[in-house]
Enzyme design. Structure first.
Site, PDB file in Angstrom:
ATOM      1  N   GLU A 237      29.309 -31.974  53.884  1.00 51.84           N
ATOM      2  CA  GLU A 237      28.221 -30.865  54.104  1.00 51.84           C
ATOM      3  C   GLU A 237      26.804 -31.840  54.427  1.00 51.84           C
ATOM      4  O   GLU A 237      26.716 -32.789  53.957  1.00 51.84           O
ATOM      5  CB  GLU A 237      27.742 -30.056  52.824  1.00 51.84           C
ATOM      6  CG  GLU A 237      28.891 -29.010  52.729  1.00 51.84           C
ATOM      7  CD  GLU A 237      28.683 -28.060  51.576  1.00 51.84           C
ATOM      8  OE1 GLU A 237      27.632 -28.169  50.900  1.00 51.84           O
ATOM      9  OE2 GLU A 237      29.593 -27.092  51.530  1.00 51.84           O
TER      10      GLU A 237
ATOM     11  N   ASP B 130      32.501 -33.338  92.544  1.00 55.49           N
ATOM     12  CA  ASP B 130      32.973 -31.776  92.737  1.00 55.49           C
ATOM     13  C   ASP B 130      31.699 -30.828  93.316  1.00 55.49           C
ATOM     14  O   ASP B 130      30.790 -31.492  93.239  1.00 55.49           O
ATOM     15  CB  ASP B 130      33.700 -31.119  91.397  1.00 55.49           C
ATOM     16  CG  ASP B 130      32.464 -30.940  90.290  1.00 55.49           C
ATOM     17  OD1 ASP B 130      31.408 -30.819  90.524  1.00 55.49           O
ATOM     18  OD2 ASP B 130      32.829 -31.412  89.076  1.00 55.49           O
TER      19      ASP B 130
ATOM     20  N   LYS C 194      37.590 -31.373  93.555  1.00 60.09           N
ATOM     21  CA  LYS C 194      38.246 -31.347  92.344  1.00 60.09           C
ATOM     22  C   LYS C 194      39.033 -30.233  91.958  1.00 60.09           C
ATOM     23  O   LYS C 194      38.701 -29.211  92.155  1.00 60.09           O
ATOM     24  CB  LYS C 194      37.341 -32.150  91.339  1.00 60.09           C
ATOM     25  CG  LYS C 194      38.137 -32.500  90.133  1.00 60.09           C
ATOM     26  CD  LYS C 194      36.850 -33.271  89.336  1.00 60.09           C
ATOM     27  CE  LYS C 194      36.358 -32.352  88.188  1.00 60.09           C
ATOM     28  NZ  LYS C 194      35.601 -33.173  87.118  1.00 60.09           N
TER      29      LYS C 194
ATOM     30  N   ARG D 181      41.094 -29.491  88.126  1.00 59.15           N
ATOM     31  CA  ARG D 181      41.462 -29.989  86.935  1.00 59.15           C
ATOM     32  C   ARG D 181      42.322 -28.940  86.335  1.00 59.15           C
ATOM     33  O   ARG D 181      42.247 -27.745  86.533  1.00 59.15           O
ATOM     34  CB  ARG D 181      40.311 -30.103  85.784  1.00 59.15           C
ATOM     35  CG  ARG D 181      40.551 -30.607  84.688  1.00 59.15           C
ATOM     36  CD  ARG D 181      39.650 -30.545  83.852  1.00 59.15           C
ATOM     37  NE  ARG D 181      38.600 -31.250  83.938  1.00 59.15           N
ATOM     38  CZ  ARG D 181      38.314 -32.545  83.557  1.00 59.15           C
ATOM     39  NH1 ARG D 181      39.296 -33.055  82.694  1.00 59.15           N
ATOM     40  NH2 ARG D 181      37.171 -33.312  83.728  1.00 59.15           N
TER      41      ARG D 181
ATOM     42  N   ASP E  73      27.216 -37.492  88.280  1.00 61.83           N
ATOM     43  CA  ASP E  73      27.859 -36.449  87.628  1.00 61.83           C
ATOM     44  C   ASP E  73      26.859 -36.071  86.432  1.00 61.83           C
ATOM     45  O   ASP E  73      26.182 -36.860  86.027  1.00 61.83           O
ATOM     46  CB  ASP E  73      29.335 -36.785  87.114  1.00 61.83           C
ATOM     47  CG  ASP E  73      30.214 -35.426  86.963  1.00 61.83           C
ATOM     48  OD1 ASP E  73      29.846 -34.446  87.229  1.00 61.83           O
ATOM     49  OD2 ASP E  73      31.489 -35.708  86.973  1.00 61.83           O
TER      50      ASP E  73
ATOM     51  N   THR F 284      36.019 -38.224  79.503  1.00 65.84           N
ATOM     52  CA  THR F 284      37.288 -39.314  79.459  1.00 65.84           C
ATOM     53  C   THR F 284      36.957 -40.319  80.493  1.00 65.84           C
ATOM     54  O   THR F 284      37.795 -41.365  80.522  1.00 65.84           O
ATOM     55  CB  THR F 284      38.507 -38.640  79.577  1.00 65.84           C
ATOM     56  OG1 THR F 284      38.640 -38.010  80.978  1.00 65.84           O
ATOM     57  CG2 THR F 284      38.451 -37.333  78.457  1.00 65.84           C
TER      58      THR F 284
ATOM     59  N   THR G 291      37.477 -38.366  85.898  1.00 70.96           N
ATOM     60  CA  THR G 291      36.917 -37.823  86.960  1.00 70.96           C
ATOM     61  C   THR G 291      36.538 -38.919  88.040  1.00 70.96           C
ATOM     62  O   THR G 291      36.608 -39.228  89.199  1.00 70.96           O
ATOM     63  CB  THR G 291      35.740 -36.909  86.999  1.00 70.96           C
ATOM     64  OG1 THR G 291      36.074 -35.866  86.316  1.00 70.96           O
ATOM     65  CG2 THR G 291      35.115 -36.387  88.130  1.00 70.96           C
TER      66      THR G 291
HETATM   67  C1  R5P Z   1      33.001 -31.287  84.818  1.00 67.22           C
HETATM   68  O1  R5P Z   1      33.164 -30.377  86.025  1.00 67.22           O
HETATM   69  C2  R5P Z   1      31.886 -32.127  84.780  1.00 67.22           C
HETATM   70  O2  R5P Z   1      31.000 -32.297  85.647  1.00 67.22           O
HETATM   71  C3  R5P Z   1      32.254 -33.470  84.497  1.00 67.22           C
HETATM   72  O3  R5P Z   1      32.811 -33.872  85.803  1.00 67.22           O
HETATM   73  C4  R5P Z   1      33.585 -33.638  83.507  1.00 67.22           C
HETATM   74  O4  R5P Z   1      33.091 -33.184  82.268  1.00 67.22           O
HETATM   75  C5  R5P Z   1      33.878 -35.214  83.472  1.00 67.22           C
HETATM   76  O5  R5P Z   1      34.855 -35.157  82.603  1.00 67.22           O
HETATM   77  P1  R5P Z   1      35.914 -36.624  82.394  1.00 67.22           P
HETATM   78  O6  R5P Z   1      35.090 -37.733  82.394  1.00 67.22           O
HETATM   79  O7  R5P Z   1      36.643 -36.268  81.392  1.00 67.22           O
HETATM   80  O8  R5P Z   1      36.714 -36.300  83.728  1.00 67.22           O
END
Ligand code: R5P
Length: 294
Positions: free
Chosen positions: A36, A166, A189, A191, A216, A221, A224
């Site tokens: 907590e 994207d 893009k 996903r 971005d 992760t 992208t």
């Molecule tokens: C998603 O549309 C966001 O704008 C980022 O492109 C996304 O969160 C990136 O995530 P990751 O690094 O896992 O590809």
């Protein structure tokens, strides 16, 4: 106005307070052995506009609870208005029902923050601006893309190609282009909603022998950026940089990105860490100055 130093954004809060020349309120915090959270304000907020600076990057849930507890403590201690500066707003990506049976996470978060006493929210490059419509009190989104582009300008990368990974990120590439000049474009893009796997539609860009900066809001992760960098390399880009406002950089994300041939990852102190090379303090400071005088 006083700046309350939320535990997740203490350095950023201090920078903002210094820029504005206002008093800071430190926060004592700890986690009990059972998990907590505990917080205590170490300064007075009576009759003050209390500005709590607290990002909600991982661990999101405890940072949200800390924010709610700080707001509640500020209210109990007589703050006349409570503004939350939350550079990375957790759960903003779940702003609608994608699959039956889900919740609208950001709406539940908004209700919780309202109940805790927050009157006003400032965030930065929220994933979907429309997520802020779920708040029943004023919630404003700022953009830090110009600050990131300025950073590249100082590094001598004028006229680098600005790429959005994207369509939704196009505004970022355009904003960067206004600072750096050069051209901009976006990738398409996709996903997979179940596997998280990313794929891009092939697109021909004039990036041959050019330096490209991918912008971005979030790098999580790194999937992208890795996939976008691969396309750029195939198209003959000379150098590729990755810039983001929120460097979540989960696990080995940065290593994967650099291994994909990206020169450097530049992020902001929205999420403090090794990639946070640009501070949001001037952007947030300017907004608070207007709030203070308005
Ligand atoms: C998603 O549309 C966001 O704008 C980022 O492109 C996304 O969160 C990136 O995530 P990751 O690094 O896992 O590809």
């Amino acid at each position: 106005m006083k700046i309350v130093l939320g535990p997740s954004s203490k350095d950023l809060g201090e920078k903002i307070a210094e820029l504005l020349g206002v008093e800071m309120v430190p926060v004592d915090f700890k986690t009990f052995p059972d998990g907590e959270s505990y917080i205590r304000l170490e300064g007075k907020v009576q009759n003050e506009e209390a500005v709590i600076v607290q990002t909600t990057s991982p661990p999101q849930d405890s940072r949200l609870i800390q924010l709610a507890f700080i707001a509640d403590a500020a209210k109990r201690n007589g703050a006349k208005k409570i503004t939350a500066v939350v550079p990375y707003l957790a759960y903003a990506r779940q702003d609608k029902i994608f699959l039956q049976g889900e919740t609208i996470s950001i709406e539940a978060v908004a209700k919780m923050l309202k109940a805790a006493g927050i009157d006003n929210l400032i965030t930065v490059n929220v994933h979907q601006e429309k997520a802020l419509a779920k708040f029943s009190f004023p919630a404003k989104n700022l953009s830090a893309i110009s600050l990131l582009a300025e950073h590249f300008k100082k590094k001598g990368l004028k006229e680098a190609f600005a790429l959005a990974p994207d369509k939704g990120a196009t505004y970022m590439a355009e904003e960067a282009k206004r600072v750096l000049g050069g051209e901009c474009g976006y990738l398409e893009k996709h996903r997979d909603r179940y596997t998280g796997q990313i794929s891009f539609k092939k697109k021909a860009f004039g990036v041959k022998r050019k330096t490209v900066i991918i912008y971005d809001d979030i790098i999580s992760t790194g999937g992208t950026i890795v996939a976008a960098a691969k396309i750029l390399k195939e198209l003959g880009a000379k150098k590729v940089y990755a810039a983001c406002v929120h460097p979540l950089l989960v696990g080995e994300a940065e290593k994967r990105i650099l291994e994909a041939g990206v020169e450097e990852v530049i992020g902001t102190d929205s999420i403090p860490g090794p990639a946070s090379k640009v501070s949001l303090a001037p952007l947030i400071g300017k907004e608070l100055k207007e709030l203070k005088s308005g």
